[in-house]
Motif scaffolding. Structure first.
Motif, PDB file in Angstrom:
ATOM      1  N   PRO A 372     -11.217  11.289  73.311  1.00 33.74           N
ATOM      2  CA  PRO A 372     -11.096  10.406  74.369  1.00 33.74           C
ATOM      3  C   PRO A 372     -12.551  10.314  75.141  1.00 33.74           C
ATOM      4  O   PRO A 372     -13.163   9.246  75.186  1.00 33.74           O
ATOM      5  CB  PRO A 372      -9.983  10.576  75.145  1.00 33.74           C
ATOM      6  N   ARG A 373     -12.785  11.315  75.720  1.00 36.99           N
ATOM      7  CA  ARG A 373     -14.192  11.566  76.447  1.00 36.99           C
ATOM      8  C   ARG A 373     -15.427  10.961  75.913  1.00 36.99           C
ATOM      9  O   ARG A 373     -16.292  10.112  76.494  1.00 36.99           O
ATOM     10  CB  ARG A 373     -14.418  12.835  77.255  1.00 36.99           C
ATOM     11  N   ARG A 374     -15.639  11.557  74.809  1.00 39.71           N
ATOM     12  CA  ARG A 374     -17.018  11.283  74.043  1.00 39.71           C
ATOM     13  C   ARG A 374     -16.855   9.582  73.516  1.00 39.71           C
ATOM     14  O   ARG A 374     -17.941   9.101  73.552  1.00 39.71           O
ATOM     15  CB  ARG A 374     -17.000  12.237  72.877  1.00 39.71           C
ATOM     16  N   ARG A 375     -15.804   9.089  73.004  1.00 34.47           N
ATOM     17  CA  ARG A 375     -15.906   7.809  72.423  1.00 34.47           C
ATOM     18  C   ARG A 375     -15.994   6.915  73.668  1.00 34.47           C
ATOM     19  O   ARG A 375     -16.625   5.898  73.525  1.00 34.47           O
ATOM     20  CB  ARG A 375     -14.379   7.580  71.710  1.00 34.47           C
ATOM     21  N   GLU A 376     -15.481   7.337  74.903  1.00 31.55           N
ATOM     22  CA  GLU A 376     -15.642   6.424  75.929  1.00 31.55           C
ATOM     23  C   GLU A 376     -17.058   6.276  76.491  1.00 31.55           C
ATOM     24  O   GLU A 376     -17.532   5.209  76.771  1.00 31.55           O
ATOM     25  CB  GLU A 376     -14.670   6.645  77.224  1.00 31.55           C
ATOM     26  N   GLU A 377     -17.568   7.388  76.554  1.00 24.59           N
ATOM     27  CA  GLU A 377     -19.041   7.401  76.934  1.00 24.59           C
ATOM     28  C   GLU A 377     -19.974   6.474  75.961  1.00 24.59           C
ATOM     29  O   GLU A 377     -20.782   5.877  76.176  1.00 24.59           O
ATOM     30  CB  GLU A 377     -19.604   8.930  76.856  1.00 24.59           C
ATOM     31  N   LEU A 378     -19.679   6.821  74.610  1.00 23.18           N
ATOM     32  CA  LEU A 378     -20.523   5.892  73.784  1.00 23.18           C
ATOM     33  C   LEU A 378     -20.077   4.365  73.861  1.00 23.18           C
ATOM     34  O   LEU A 378     -21.145   3.656  73.900  1.00 23.18           O
ATOM     35  CB  LEU A 378     -20.072   6.352  72.339  1.00 23.18           C
ATOM     36  N   LEU A 379     -18.999   4.142  74.322  1.00 25.69           N
ATOM     37  CA  LEU A 379     -18.749   2.623  74.337  1.00 25.69           C
ATOM     38  C   LEU A 379     -19.390   2.134  75.548  1.00 25.69           C
ATOM     39  O   LEU A 379     -19.695   1.174  75.777  1.00 25.69           O
ATOM     40  CB  LEU A 379     -17.208   2.500  74.299  1.00 25.69           C
TER      41      LEU A 379
END
Length: 699
Positions: A372-379
């Motif tokens: 969750p954390r990494r994908r939210e940063e990318l988005l």
């Protein structure tokens, strides 16, 4: 410990001649630098002192400059040989008594006469006053067109005679090359050598440029050469955060005064001590700097640290392929439902609905997206690239790559990249090849770099507003030097429009009106996109105009040269706001001089002052006016919404510029300026924290 037969280069005494043997030691050394920003009452006291660090009282300064001017006029009776002999005499006195007022005055009189004979320019009293300010380690506010380029010859020569190297710092390569070309004949007559640094300068030629007595360079050339020297040296790579804050004749002292010489010997291997250090690094020390456009270099640039990055290690390619996926996913999200945008702080935040939407899609995406954390940063980065960073405003595309544009100067920041994946997100948005993110190998803030000079002074036409910061971070008080001739430029009231379309139509109409009279016009725009848009609108009216922006830097000299000709129309970004001298002809003076039209107020009023300063230089006639609208970025980000609503209602009723609109723009600019000060303060704290962390790691 090593044997005496293999001394460390750091044990070599500092030499007065610029033979380069002390280059490594001096390039890594610095005078006192505050390790942490002040807090509490200390900070309040420091800022209070900063308020009193600026002065317009120049009576005694004028008296002194008048005496120097009279002495220089008496030297006109000397023969060429007699003047050369006199220069040698004042040079010797200036070297042995650098801070003695009599020695400085005698030297300045001789240099003034040399400038007259070699360059053909007679320095006026106000220029000599500015030079005296610089010699005393202060910053001089000199209005645009007052001849700062030639003024700098006097203090540069004074310190150049010491053979320790003087860096005359400009805001870009074009100005560095231009100023060096103008001033070189005078320096040559004074027995000084001149070097110039450009992006195209090769490694070997860079070393020669720094070995010159006077080196002209843009700020980025100086700071990145400093960082590259750190990377080239094994000593700097291991011990840079621990190296001395002051120079003694032979020994290195840490901030606590402890002797580090033994530790340096322990850290260096036997092979390191036999390296030809002179060929590894290019700078030979940071002795003296004269900073042109000091507010831009020392204040505006302070918010962005200089960073040298190298390719990332393993795993970088795996992360790189995720950015195009994030760009596609960002297009599926809906503003205000899945994410919100803070226009003022240029920040994107996901909502709970947005997080749920990403979680739904992650099952169809590669395993990389399960966290969750990494994908939210990318988005968030993908959405920032899409909604906040715009082509023609924040960047341009050149040779299939993203080139960042500096908002304050309008110029391309060559070789720079946004951090934390933002650069890759913009590449993915534009459909370009996504390059691997780099890892930081060396970094330093502009504040920390310029604090390392033993002698620092600066000049600009707009220093008054940033005087407290110049004092707080550099202990640079400022003196406001009066103009040589009264400024007769007329500054008209702002013309306020309801929408951007209305504004550009009005500007085009105004340019058409002026063009018919033959009066030269300079139109200032905030972005590359706006300059191209306005240029196209003028072309449709059969008005020939030249456009100066980040995509046309190669044409800058020719464009500026012709901007004061009869009938000339120039549309430019902030590239034309600093350092550009637009010369009028007798015909254009009779027509009323240059008309400067601004199309948008900037975050800080001094940037507007720089643009207006292109007109009415040295007593020339001129006109300056500003066209603004409620769609301007400044108002969107910093204008109070109730006040915007009231102004919009007023404009719809046909009521133009009133106290209400003046109040709106005043509040917006003050808010933007305060935010910029806060960001620079936070950046200083961050850099201080990083320094302490690096220092702790070396213990």
């Amino acid at each position: 410990m090593h044997a005496p037969s293999a001394p460390s280069p750091l044990d070599l005494p500092v030499r007065s001649k610029h033979d380069g043997s002390d280059r490594l030691w001096q390039s890594l050394s610095k005078p006192f630098v505050r390790e942490q920003p002040l807090t509490g009452l200390d900070k309040v006291a420091q800022r209070a002192r900063g308020r009193f660090s600026r002065t317009t009282s120049t009576g005694k300064l004028r008296q002194r400059a008048t005496v120097i001017d009279a002495d220089a006029r008496r030297l006109r009776a000397l023969s060429e040989g007699g003047l050369d002999q006199h220069v040698l005499q004042v040079k010797e006195a200036a070297i042995t008594r650098r801070d003695d007022a009599d020695a400085i005055d005698a030297a300045y009189a001789a240099i003034t006469e040399v400038v007259r004979r070699q360059i053909g320019l007679e320095l006026h009293i106000e220029q000599i006053m500015g030079a005296l300010v610089l010699a005393s380690g202060r910053a001089a506010e000199m209005a645009t067109g007052e001849g700062k380029t030639v003024t700098a010859i006097l203090p540069a020569a004074l310190d150049g005679w010491s053979r320790k190297g003087v860096h005359v710092c400009t805001v870009n390569d074009y100005l560095a090359q231009r100023d060096a070309h103008i001033c070189s004949p005078a320096y040559s007559r004074l027995g000084l050598t001149v070097g110039v640094l450009l992006d195209s300068t090769k490694q070997e030629n860079r070393r020669r440029a720094y070995e010159a007595d006077i080196t002209y360079a843009a700020d980025k050339q100086l700071i990145f050469d400093f960082l590259r020297d750190r990377l080239r040296s094994p000593v700097s790579a291991r011990l840079a955060p621990l190296l001395a804050t002051q120079i003694t004749s032979e020994r290195a002292l840490d901030p606590l005064g402890l002797d580090l010489t033994d530790r340096l010997h322990d850290e260096l291997g036997e092979s390191d001590t036999n390296i030809d250090w002179d060929k590894r690094v290019v700078q030979r020390g940071l002795y003296a700097a004269i900073v042109d456009e000091a507010d831009s270099v020392l204040i505006d640039e302070a918010i962005t640290p200089a960073i040298i990055s190298l390719p990332a290690g393993e795993g970088a390619e795996t992360e790189t392929v995720q950015f195009p996926i994030a760009a596609q996913l960002a297009q599926m999200l809906i503003r205000d439902e899945h994410y919100t945008i803070d226009e003022r702080f240029r920040r994107v935040q996901l909502t709970s609905a947005g997080r749920d939407r990403i979680a739904e899609c992650s099952g169809m995406l590669p395993a990389f997206w399960r966290g969750p954390r990494r994908r939210e940063e990318l988005l968030v980065q993908a959405l920032s690239a899409r909604e906040i960073f715009h082509q023609g405003d924040d960047y341009i595309i050149r040779n299939d790559d993203i080139c960042i544009v500096d908002r304050s100067t309008g110029r391309v920041l060559e070789g720079r990249q946004w951090q934390l994946g933002l650069h890759q997100a913009v590449q993915a948005k534009e459909g370009l090849e996504v390059t691997a993110a780099n890892r930081t190998s060396a970094r330093i803030s502009y504040q920390q770099f310029f604090q390392r000079y033993q002698r620092l002074s600066g000049m600009s036409g707009t220093l008054w507003e940033v005087a407290p910061e110049l004092w707080e971070y550099y202990q640079l008080p400022i003196t406001k030097v009066p103009t040589h001739k009264p400024v007769i430029r007329r500054e008209l009231a702002d013309r306020v429009h309801l929408s951007e379309e209305d504004k550009f139509t009005a500007v085009a109409n105004r340019v058409e009106e002026l063009h018919a009279t033959g009066q030269p016009v300079l139109v200032g725009t905030r972005s590359v996109e706006s300059s191209e848009k306005l240029g196209a609108a003028l072309s449709q009216r059969n008005i020939t105009c030249t456009i100066l922006n980040a995509t046309r830097e190669a044409e800058e000299a020719a464009i500026v040269k012709n901007a004061g000709q009869p009938g000339a129309v120039t549309v430019a970004t902030n590239m034309a706001g600093r350092g550009t001298d637009i010369h009028l002809t007798d015909e254009t003076r009779e027509l009323g001089g240059l008309v400067v039209i601004g199309t948008e107020r900037h975050d800080e009023r001094r940037v507007d002052r720089q643009l207006f300063g292109r007109s009415g230089r040295q007593g020339d006639p001129g006109v300056a006016e500003m066209h603004v609208c409620l769609d301007d970025l400044l108002i969107k980000q910093h204008g109070p919404k109730p006040l915007i609503w009231m102004c919009r209602r007023q404009l719809k009723r046909g009521i133009g510029n009133t106290w209400l609109t003046k109040l709106l723009w005043q509040i917006a600019q003050r808010s933007a300026s305060a935010r910029a000060v806060t960001m620079r303060t936070e950046q200083a704290k961050t850099e201080a924290w990083l320094d302490l962390a690096m220092h702790s790691m070396t213990k």
